[in-house]
Design an enzyme around this catalytic site. Sequence first.
Site, PDB file in Angstrom:
ATOM      1  N   VAL A 113      37.094  38.275  35.883  1.00 37.07           N
ATOM      2  CA  VAL A 113      36.792  39.471  36.920  1.00 37.07           C
ATOM      3  C   VAL A 113      36.795  40.808  35.777  1.00 37.07           C
ATOM      4  O   VAL A 113      37.981  41.478  35.391  1.00 37.07           O
ATOM      5  CB  VAL A 113      37.387  39.779  38.009  1.00 37.07           C
ATOM      6  N   SER A 114      35.667  41.130  35.291  1.00 36.83           N
ATOM      7  CA  SER A 114      35.746  42.343  34.302  1.00 36.83           C
ATOM      8  C   SER A 114      35.306  43.534  34.978  1.00 36.83           C
ATOM      9  O   SER A 114      35.311  44.402  34.185  1.00 36.83           O
ATOM     10  CB  SER A 114      34.746  41.644  33.020  1.00 36.83           C
ATOM     11  N   THR A 115      34.519  43.532  35.971  1.00 35.43           N
ATOM     12  CA  THR A 115      34.223  44.786  36.378  1.00 35.43           C
ATOM     13  C   THR A 115      34.552  44.914  37.887  1.00 35.43           C
ATOM     14  O   THR A 115      34.928  44.176  38.540  1.00 35.43           O
ATOM     15  CB  THR A 115      32.561  45.047  36.323  1.00 35.43           C
TER      16      THR A 115
END
Length: 210
Positions: free
Chosen positions: A10-12
């Site tokens: 989950v990067s954003t």
Amino acid sequence: MTQTVLYARVSTADQTAAHQRTQAEAAGFKIDHVVSDEGVSGVTTRLADREQGRRLFDMLRRGDVLVVRWVDRLGRDYADVCETIRELMRRGVIVRTVINNLTFDGATADPMQQAVRDALIGFMAATAQAQAEATKEAQRAGIEYAKGREDAYRGRKPSFTREQFEAVRRMLDLGYGISEIARKIELSRQTVYRIEANPAEAEAALARWS
């Protein structure tokens, strides 16, 4: 007892592990555990260097199934993705993807099937890296485009998230049709058409509302 583990990067703010689990279960996977790395860039950080990535390697055993949305979740570039998948297969772990329902199984004994599998790993890893680089370029172009406009922070909020934008670009590159992309990504056909026609403007819209 074998287990099925979903790894969610989950990067954003637009992405959640719960959403990725819902998509995996909708694709037919029965998930036993979810391992999630929050706020980690897959472009700069190897899976083995991520906190939850290390946990993932520790918990997976021979016969377990690792589910990822797409192979780009498993590394930062072509070489890293290829090595990660091969290392998992050497450990007896079966890797499966939600998108395209691909399976990478080290137990495959037939040499022809092995050749096809290995070629597919390379192709998908290269596609993932190319998409990541294209996305970074689109982000830079979008931000510059937004900065150069007087109405940069006006307009309607985008009807798509960054994760959906990236998924649409990826599927367009793979040759999927508009209707199928809209159905799989849960967007309207008109939205997919707009992203296809002007990805820089779509990226600018995301930049204005980030």
